[in-house]
Design an enzyme around this catalytic site. Structure first.
Site, mmCIF file in Angstrom:
data_model
loop_
_atom_site.group_PDB
_atom_site.id
_atom_site.type_symbol
_atom_site.label_atom_id
_atom_site.label_comp_id
_atom_site.label_asym_id
_atom_site.label_seq_id
_atom_site.Cartn_x
_atom_site.Cartn_y
_atom_site.Cartn_z
ATOM 1 N N LYS A 1 -25.735 -1.379 19.468
ATOM 2 C CA LYS A 1 -24.924 -0.448 20.363
ATOM 3 C C LYS A 1 -24.790 -0.917 21.656
ATOM 4 O O LYS A 1 -26.014 -1.342 22.333
ATOM 5 C CB LYS A 1 -25.231 1.113 20.162
ATOM 6 C CG LYS A 1 -24.084 1.814 20.462
ATOM 7 C CD LYS A 1 -23.035 2.179 19.093
ATOM 8 C CE LYS A 1 -22.072 2.995 19.461
ATOM 9 N NZ LYS A 1 -21.219 3.464 18.236
ATOM 10 N N GLY B 1 -13.901 19.030 18.501
ATOM 11 C CA GLY B 1 -13.400 17.761 18.747
ATOM 12 C C GLY B 1 -12.180 17.374 17.825
ATOM 13 O O GLY B 1 -12.323 17.101 16.622
ATOM 14 N N VAL B 2 -11.034 17.430 18.569
ATOM 15 C CA VAL B 2 -9.854 17.039 17.618
ATOM 16 C C VAL B 2 -9.118 15.801 18.275
ATOM 17 O O VAL B 2 -8.182 15.699 18.638
ATOM 18 C CB VAL B 2 -8.910 18.121 17.681
ATOM 19 C CG1 VAL B 2 -9.521 19.126 16.872
ATOM 20 C CG2 VAL B 2 -8.518 18.792 18.934
ATOM 21 N N GLY B 3 -10.060 14.809 18.952
ATOM 22 C CA GLY B 3 -9.638 13.649 19.247
ATOM 23 C C GLY B 3 -9.008 12.699 18.148
ATOM 24 O O GLY B 3 -8.604 13.086 17.090
ATOM 25 N N SER B 4 -9.300 11.251 18.281
ATOM 26 C CA SER B 4 -8.757 10.193 17.445
ATOM 27 C C SER B 4 -9.278 10.811 16.065
ATOM 28 O O SER B 4 -8.685 10.780 15.028
ATOM 29 C CB SER B 4 -9.386 8.947 17.768
ATOM 30 O OG SER B 4 -8.967 7.940 16.834
ATOM 31 N N VAL B 5 -10.694 10.980 15.740
ATOM 32 C CA VAL B 5 -11.170 11.167 14.558
ATOM 33 C C VAL B 5 -11.112 12.557 13.889
ATOM 34 O O VAL B 5 -10.374 12.782 12.965
ATOM 35 C CB VAL B 5 -12.798 10.709 14.323
ATOM 36 C CG1 VAL B 5 -13.331 11.186 13.064
ATOM 37 C CG2 VAL B 5 -12.829 9.487 14.729
ATOM 38 N N GLY B 6 -11.400 13.654 14.884
ATOM 39 C CA GLY B 6 -11.359 15.031 14.691
ATOM 40 C C GLY B 6 -10.045 15.452 14.301
ATOM 41 O O GLY B 6 -9.368 16.255 13.618
#
Length: 364
Positions: A98, A197-202
């Site tokens: 990472k 969390g409701v970004g790209s994944v959520g």
């Protein structure tokens, strides 16, 4: 801290040095930890290679406003170890690594090129891709300086680009496996899922579950984004300080990690925790705390492997979207088997998963 002499590359101000990390939280016999600096662009980054036992260390690069270099180092160490475990259990020919970029300077193309030079200097030991704070367009800039990058934009129907949708797909099938095991439910219609969390994944996960009739409660650090998605899906939304106390069937963490601790676990009112966030458990004791409360935990690096599955497929030249989706869908049966093992042994699910992963990378 002494930094090595500049590399003999086209960016003469780029500097790499081994970073003493043995005493840092999260260090786990990492093979290599590098401090990366470039005076011309302001680049300040850390690349952590945990294991190359199964192949090149694969894991994205995250850009974040860390409070200190020590905080960034801890994050890099924990995330890279998680990637070793994730890639091993997913059956990938890849180790774990990472990178984190401290948001000390603007994210310019020159800074990204400097980071690409650093990746190139590792000679293929580390393969990068996008993570929090990075985009597929950023990966294109990195690719000017290194071939060891994936997540590049591609035409529709091909493997590549933003790995987020693949991560969301894997979380959806993993969540269903957890619900089947814990609640005996074969579908999500009417299931109440609280999503943090409701970004790209959520966001993609919320849309997928909503399309199947799940009841949703949403929260995001960007409250307006959560409100917009809630309106779109006919869902409820609450503040980020309330989402972990919502009475629901499933809590799905899809933001940053270390959110499951003694206090927050005590406040949970759910039967299942299943989400995409990395390093969800704040301490090694928190998996046992969840199990003691009868909450089924889907180990984060098992359920969120869809993105790295797509990244490695792209890096290795796999072009079949159907084949990659089928590989992502194996996350469901894999978790079902893990849940059965944990139930039979009486151990917490994270303990079982860690043991499996360490055996696969030759450390147990």
């Amino acid at each position: 801290m002494t930094v090595a002499a500049p590399l003999a590359t086209s960016l003469q101000t780029l500097q790499l040095a081994r970073l003493p990390a043995e005493a840092a939280p999260g260090f786990d016999a990492h093979e290599q930890v590098m401090l990366v600096k470039d005076a011309a662009t302001g680049l300040h980054a850390i690349i952590a290679i945990h294991s190359t036992h199964l192949g090149p260390a694969a894991g994205g690069v995250r850009r974040w406003a860390y409070g200190s270099e020590a905080e960034a180092l801890t994050d890099a160490l924990r995330l890279s170890r998680g990637m070793s475990y994730k890639n091993a259990i997913a059956g990938l020919k890849a180790g774990g690594g990472k990178a984190v970029v401290l948001a000390d300077a603007p994210k310019t193309e020159a800074l990204l090129e400097a980071f690409g030079e650093a990746v190139a200097a590792l000679g293929g030991r580390y393969v990068t891709a996008e993570d929090v704070g990075m985009t597929d367009a950023d990966m294109v800039v990195l690719a000017r300086r290194t071939a060891h990058v994936a997540g590049l934009p591609v035409a529709a129907g091909r493997v590549g680009g933003n790995p987020g949708p693949f991560t969301a797909r894997g979380v959806a099938v993993g969540l269903k496996a957890a619900v089947a095991h814990k609640l005996g439910r074969a579908e999500v219609r009417g299931l109440h899922v609280a999503i943090q969390g409701v970004g790209s994944v959520g966001g993609a996960l919320a849309r997928a579950l909503g399309a199947e009739g799940a009841k949703l409660t949403l929260a995001d650090a960007d409250a307006a984004r959560a409100a917009r998605l809630a309106t779109e899906l006919g869902a409820a939304h609450v503040g980020v300080d309330q989402i972990m106390g919502v009475a629901a069937d499933v809590f799905s963490p899809n933001a940053l990690g270390a959110i499951l601790n003694e206090a927050s676990i005590a406040a949970l009112d759910v039967a299942v925790v299943a989400g995409a966030a990395n390093n969800q458990l704040a301490t090694a004791a928190d998996g046992a705390r969840l199990a003691a409360r009868g909450i089924l935990y889907a180990p984060d690096y098992v359920i969120n492997a869809g993105g790295i599955i797509s990244v490695i497929a792209e890096y290795l030249g796999e072009t079949s979207l159907d084949a990659v989706n089928a590989q992502v869908d194996e996350i469901g049966p894999r978790l079902a088997g893990l849940f059965d093992l944990a139930q039979a042994s009486g151990e917490a699910t994270d303990v079982v998963a860690d043991r499996m992963a360490r055996r696969l990378i030759g450390r147990q």
